[in-house]
Design a protein around this motif. Structure first.
Motif, PDB file in Angstrom:
ATOM      1  N   LEU A 137       9.396  -2.226  -0.359  1.00 44.14           N
ATOM      2  CA  LEU A 137      10.089  -2.472   0.766  1.00 44.14           C
ATOM      3  C   LEU A 137      11.151  -1.734   1.178  1.00 44.14           C
ATOM      4  O   LEU A 137      11.819  -1.148   0.308  1.00 44.14           O
ATOM      5  N   PHE A 138      10.994  -1.208   2.592  1.00 45.46           N
ATOM      6  CA  PHE A 138      12.031  -0.263   3.028  1.00 45.46           C
ATOM      7  C   PHE A 138      12.792  -0.898   4.250  1.00 45.46           C
ATOM      8  O   PHE A 138      12.302  -1.542   5.037  1.00 45.46           O
ATOM      9  N   GLY A 139      14.083  -1.044   4.009  1.00 45.75           N
ATOM     10  CA  GLY A 139      15.012  -1.379   4.782  1.00 45.75           C
ATOM     11  C   GLY A 139      15.367  -2.981   4.615  1.00 45.75           C
ATOM     12  O   GLY A 139      14.998  -3.476   3.718  1.00 45.75           O
ATOM     13  N   LYS A 140      16.221  -3.424   5.502  1.00 42.58           N
ATOM     14  CA  LYS A 140      16.849  -4.716   5.336  1.00 42.58           C
ATOM     15  C   LYS A 140      16.708  -5.554   6.377  1.00 42.58           C
ATOM     16  O   LYS A 140      16.591  -4.803   7.621  1.00 42.58           O
ATOM     17  N   GLY A 141      16.556  -6.866   6.453  1.00 40.20           N
ATOM     18  CA  GLY A 141      16.502  -7.744   7.631  1.00 40.20           C
ATOM     19  C   GLY A 141      15.546  -7.573   8.332  1.00 40.20           C
ATOM     20  O   GLY A 141      14.458  -7.336   8.062  1.00 40.20           O
ATOM     21  N   CYS A 142      15.569  -7.597   9.797  1.00 37.64           N
ATOM     22  CA  CYS A 142      14.628  -7.471  10.831  1.00 37.64           C
ATOM     23  C   CYS A 142      13.857  -6.100  10.830  1.00 37.64           C
ATOM     24  O   CYS A 142      12.793  -6.115  11.446  1.00 37.64           O
ATOM     25  N   GLY A 143      14.624  -5.018  10.197  1.00 40.87           N
ATOM     26  CA  GLY A 143      14.178  -3.813  10.304  1.00 40.87           C
ATOM     27  C   GLY A 143      13.144  -3.416   9.226  1.00 40.87           C
ATOM     28  O   GLY A 143      12.833  -2.273   8.833  1.00 40.87           O
ATOM     29  N   THR A 144      12.911  -4.564   8.336  1.00 43.66           N
ATOM     30  CA  THR A 144      12.212  -4.076   6.942  1.00 43.66           C
ATOM     31  C   THR A 144      10.878  -3.660   7.480  1.00 43.66           C
ATOM     32  O   THR A 144      10.074  -4.240   8.220  1.00 43.66           O
ATOM     33  N   LYS A 145      10.429  -2.719   6.662  1.00 44.32           N
ATOM     34  CA  LYS A 145       8.931  -2.147   6.550  1.00 44.32           C
ATOM     35  C   LYS A 145       8.441  -1.935   5.152  1.00 44.32           C
ATOM     36  O   LYS A 145       9.094  -1.864   4.217  1.00 44.32           O
ATOM     37  N   LEU A 146       7.137  -2.010   5.446  1.00 42.20           N
ATOM     38  CA  LEU A 146       6.126  -1.909   4.213  1.00 42.20           C
ATOM     39  C   LEU A 146       5.792  -0.523   4.183  1.00 42.20           C
ATOM     40  O   LEU A 146       5.239  -0.106   5.136  1.00 42.20           O
ATOM     41  N   SER A 147       5.871   0.037   3.112  1.00 41.52           N
ATOM     42  CA  SER A 147       5.407   1.583   2.803  1.00 41.52           C
ATOM     43  C   SER A 147       4.826   1.711   1.510  1.00 41.52           C
ATOM     44  O   SER A 147       4.884   0.996   0.657  1.00 41.52           O
ATOM     45  N   LYS A 148       4.059   2.686   1.261  1.00 43.47           N
ATOM     46  CA  LYS A 148       3.248   3.099   0.179  1.00 43.47           C
ATOM     47  C   LYS A 148       2.584   1.914  -0.461  1.00 43.47           C
ATOM     48  O   LYS A 148       2.810   1.377  -1.580  1.00 43.47           O
ATOM     49  N   ARG A 149       1.540   1.597   0.374  1.00 44.88           N
ATOM     50  CA  ARG A 149       0.645   0.381  -0.202  1.00 44.88           C
ATOM     51  C   ARG A 149      -0.249   1.116  -1.351  1.00 44.88           C
ATOM     52  O   ARG A 149      -0.881   2.249  -1.278  1.00 44.88           O
ATOM     53  N   VAL A 150      -0.104   0.227  -2.428  1.00 39.87           N
ATOM     54  CA  VAL A 150      -0.855   0.542  -3.935  1.00 39.87           C
ATOM     55  C   VAL A 150      -1.790  -0.549  -4.127  1.00 39.87           C
ATOM     56  O   VAL A 150      -1.349  -1.643  -4.346  1.00 39.87           O
ATOM     57  N   LYS A 151      -3.132  -0.063  -4.450  1.00 43.53           N
ATOM     58  CA  LYS A 151      -3.978  -1.305  -4.820  1.00 43.53           C
ATOM     59  C   LYS A 151      -3.812  -1.316  -6.385  1.00 43.53           C
ATOM     60  O   LYS A 151      -3.901  -0.480  -6.997  1.00 43.53           O
ATOM     61  N   LEU A 152      -3.435  -2.659  -7.065  1.00 43.70           N
ATOM     62  CA  LEU A 152      -3.127  -2.826  -8.251  1.00 43.70           C
ATOM     63  C   LEU A 152      -4.419  -3.106  -9.166  1.00 43.70           C
ATOM     64  O   LEU A 152      -4.824  -2.592 -10.126  1.00 43.70           O
ATOM     65  N   LEU A 153      -5.302  -4.156  -8.629  1.00 46.82           N
ATOM     66  CA  LEU A 153      -6.449  -4.634  -9.260  1.00 46.82           C
ATOM     67  C   LEU A 153      -7.339  -5.456  -8.067  1.00 46.82           C
ATOM     68  O   LEU A 153      -6.806  -5.658  -6.963  1.00 46.82           O
ATOM     69  N   ASN A 154      -8.277  -5.708  -8.494  1.00 46.39           N
ATOM     70  CA  ASN A 154      -9.373  -6.538  -8.139  1.00 46.39           C
ATOM     71  C   ASN A 154      -9.299  -7.902  -8.845  1.00 46.39           C
ATOM     72  O   ASN A 154     -10.091  -7.632 -10.232  1.00 46.39           O
ATOM     73  N   PHE A 155      -8.989  -9.018  -8.422  1.00 46.18           N
ATOM     74  CA  PHE A 155      -9.051 -10.189  -9.333  1.00 46.18           C
ATOM     75  C   PHE A 155     -10.384 -11.125  -8.997  1.00 46.18           C
ATOM     76  O   PHE A 155     -10.587 -12.010  -9.672  1.00 46.18           O
ATOM     77  N   SER A 156     -11.232 -10.759  -8.131  1.00 50.60           N
ATOM     78  CA  SER A 156     -12.383 -11.677  -8.021  1.00 50.60           C
ATOM     79  C   SER A 156     -13.305 -11.859  -9.333  1.00 50.60           C
ATOM     80  O   SER A 156     -13.316 -10.957  -9.993  1.00 50.60           O
ATOM     81  N   PRO A 157     -13.991 -12.877  -9.513  1.00 48.45           N
ATOM     82  CA  PRO A 157     -14.090 -13.863  -8.476  1.00 48.45           C
ATOM     83  C   PRO A 157     -13.128 -15.049  -8.569  1.00 48.45           C
ATOM     84  O   PRO A 157     -13.327 -16.104  -8.073  1.00 48.45           O
ATOM     85  N   HIS A 158     -11.980 -14.588  -9.167  1.00 49.51           N
ATOM     86  CA  HIS A 158     -10.830 -15.758  -8.978  1.00 49.51           C
ATOM     87  C   HIS A 158     -10.428 -15.937  -7.818  1.00 49.51           C
ATOM     88  O   HIS A 158     -10.423 -14.914  -6.872  1.00 49.51           O
ATOM     89  N   LYS A 159     -10.070 -17.225  -7.411  1.00 54.35           N
ATOM     90  CA  LYS A 159      -9.564 -17.486  -6.262  1.00 54.35           C
ATOM     91  C   LYS A 159      -8.156 -16.998  -6.021  1.00 54.35           C
ATOM     92  O   LYS A 159      -7.300 -16.976  -6.719  1.00 54.35           O
ATOM     93  N   PRO A 160      -7.946 -16.495  -4.563  1.00 51.09           N
ATOM     94  CA  PRO A 160      -6.795 -15.887  -4.420  1.00 51.09           C
ATOM     95  C   PRO A 160      -5.524 -16.715  -4.161  1.00 51.09           C
ATOM     96  O   PRO A 160      -4.331 -16.482  -4.812  1.00 51.09           O
TER      97      PRO A 160
END
Length: 626
Positions: A431-454
């Protein structure tokens, strides 16, 4: 080195004159003047202790009993005292008196506050082993004040819970994965979570689990201790695990389980005006009635959080701008209060979550698909509660839509937010920034949980603590080593067979790999022995080189590690299964490589025989000519 104290000299002379081999403790050489410079022991404490004068060096003996447990901690203890401290093995005379044993125990030779500060730096698993070293260590670590101090310093973890469900007719057991502060994930299953358990809440290292039986289970995540509480109403029709919650009040130090008792359960849609409360240590449930009817569906869909000794959840409010309001339930006074949501207009078909971020109550809302009410389709707004009395809120984040699902109730951990996709990927975004100017950065895939339902995955905040459950003697304590965990049920027999089958395949693969290499190397050795009879040096070296090059194409199997002794969690088991499939394919490659080795050796031997035949023919021709 500073001069040794008189007590230390006497002990050394006593040790030097004895020859008894029965009792041979080690000694730690400690200079108090150096310890005084460390943050573990202040100078005021040194002044109060006449044995610490800043000039003498003390030999602290380590008792013989518990040496198997003590050995791993000697180096850690010395390193914490001072990096220049060293272990000096010495012998001492046999002692039988209780007084001398107490004098020789390290816990009595070091200041109490120093020992506690050392223990506070150790993990729960290490401390549990330390309790078996000696009675003094056990007493310090099991002291309630020490447990509270250790809990205050315990790092927070993120616990991802997968409830038991059936996918395409195949049952999948309940499971959990723990992420530490560095987002490293656990690989072994949580022993206290049975295959049919549902997680209702987490507090101070204790988990509240809803079982299919007539009990609610409270379990310590780290120690494995658990207790069972009778449900307030057995075999209640329409009862659901989400109607049970677990909380703690920091002033009264009481843990409480709450049950939202609905008037009717029509597809879990209805109202309730009674909360049943059980205080750990008591012997019965208590009914607390609300002055108004509250929404039971909001409890199930939006969640419940425990913060500052109170539980918070949402209820429907037709007159409010958000059509919802927050209800708080004080765990000490056992009273209700209503908190109004922000007075702002929100359009579209929306869903609401109640969560906790950095110890504050927060509300998250986003537009969702009308036909899939759990799937996000618009911006995600997160508001934080500034004042409970004034019902004032401030917008904390406004995030553009990125993923489909949020794993409630705690989807924000540290400075990152966890989101799920419909494809089964769990990702974290910074989470980068606060309020309406918040942006998402540095996306990291943690795991794949299939076939569990999300839409079934849950996320909680947890810690690993020493909180004891044996203080509540009115209920039955079951230690982790005695739990069956529900795996003996007939419905999980096929699952257990699959796990055993995978382990057997691993053993066979390891055996085939070793045998393949042994056969290939044996063939190569035999071929080289035959080559020694080839008289031509150039031909012999050429054939031997071809055999060596063929052997180099064989894979290296030095990574045959020991298999894990504990049950793996679902994600680690799935990865292990993928590794097994890759290993089987690799074994097929070995078979092909073995064929090449055999062909290479056969070719080398054929060349050798042809060479010998040519030599024999040439020799015969020469003999005939002569």
């Amino acid at each position: 080195m500073p001069a040794m104290s008189r007590l230390g000299q006497q002990r050394c002379r006593r040790v030097a004159t004895t020859s008894s081999p029965i009792h041979k403790p080690s000694f730690i050489c400690i200079s108090p003047s150096r310890i005084g410079t460390r943050p573990f022991l202040n100078r005021a404490a040194m002044g109060r202790d006449p044995s610490i004068n800043g000039t003498s060096t003390h030999l602290v003996p380590i008792p013989r009993f518990g040496s198997a447990y003590l050995k791993p901690f000697q180096e850690d203890l010395v390193a914490l005292l001072h990096p220049q401290a060293r272990l000096i093995p010495m012998a001492s005379e046999e002692t039988n008196s209780k007084k001398k044993k107490e004098e020789e125990c390290i816990i009595n030779c070091l200041p109490g506050d120093l020992v506690e500060r050392i223990f506070l730096r150790l993990s729960v698993s290490t401390l549990l082993r330390c309790t078996e070293v000696c009675k003094q260590w056990h007493k310090v670590i099991r002291d309630p004040q020490f447990i509270t101090a250790h809990l205050e310093q315990a790092p927070r973890c993120a616990l991802l819970f997968f409830p038991q469900e059936s996918v395409h007719g195949k049952p999948y057991p309940s499971d959990a994965i723990v992420f530490d502060e560095g987002w490293s994930q656990s690989t072994v299953a949580v022993p206290v979570i049975g295959p049919d358990d549902f997680l209702c809440g987490s507090c101070n290292g204790l988990l509240c689990l809803y079982t299919k039986a007539s009990t609610i289970k409270i379990a310590n995540l780290a120690t494995g201790e658990c207790l069972h509480l009778d449900k307030p109403i057995k075999n209640l029709k329409g009862d659901h695990f989400s109607f049970y919650r677990f909380g703690f009040h920091p002033v009264t130090k009481e843990y409480k389980v709450t049950h939202f008792l609905g008037e009717h359960h029509n597809n879990s849609q209805g109202t309730f005006n009674v909360i049943q409360v059980y205080t750990l240590g008591s012997d019965k449930w208590k009914d607390v009635r609300s002055s108004e009817d509250l929404s039971l569906s909001c409890v199930k869909n939006s969640g419940v959080v425990n913060t500052d000794g109170a539980m918070f959840w949402l209820t429907e409010d037709a007159e409010a701008s958000w059509k919802h309001a927050v209800i708080s339930f004080d765990l000490s006074e056992e009273s209700f209060a209503r908190i109004q949501l922000p007075d702002s207009t929100l359009g579209g078909y929306r869903r609401y979550w109640i969560t906790e971020i950095n110890g504050k109550v927060c509300i998250a809302t986003a537009e969702v698909h009308q036909h899939w009410p759990r799937m996000l389709s618009g911006k995600l707004q997160i508001w934080t509660l500034c004042s409970k009395l004034e019902s004032s809120w401030s917008q904390m984040y406004s995030l553009r839509y990125t993923h489909n699902y949020l794993p409630g109730p705690h989807f924000v951990h540290w400075d990152k937010i966890m989101m799920q996709s419909s494809l089964g990927d769990l990702c974290s975004h910074e989470l980068f920034g606060k309020g309406c100017g918040t942006k998402l950065s540095k996306r990291v895939k943690l795991l794949n949980f299939s076939p569990h339902k999300p839409d079934n995955v849950q996320s909680f905040i947890c810690v690993k603590s020493l909180v004891r459950l044996d203080a509540y003697k009115k209920v039955r304590i079951v230690h982790g080593s005695k739990q069956q965990g529900g795996w003996g049920l007939k419905k999980w027999e096929a699952w257990e067979r699959d796990i055993c089958g995978v382990e057997n395949v691993w053993k066979k693969v390891y055996k085939l790999e070793r045998n393949s290499l042994a056969v290939a190397q044996h063939l190569a050795t035999a071929a080289k022995m035959v080559l020694q009879r080839v008289p031509d040096e150039v031909t012999r070296q050429q054939i031997a080189m071809e055999i060596d090059q063929t052997l180099q194409h064989l894979p290296d199997f030095s990574d045959q590690h020991r298999r894990p002794q504990r049950r793996l969690n679902w994600v680690a088991w799935k990865r292990d299964d993928e590794k097994l499939a890759a290993r089987v394919n690799r074994l097929k490659d070995i078979t092909k490589a073995m064929g090449k080795v055999a062909d290479g050796i056969h070719s080398a031997l054929s060349d050798m025989l042809n060479h010998l035949q040519r030599i024999s023919k040439d020799a015969a021709e020469i003999s005939n000519e002569s």
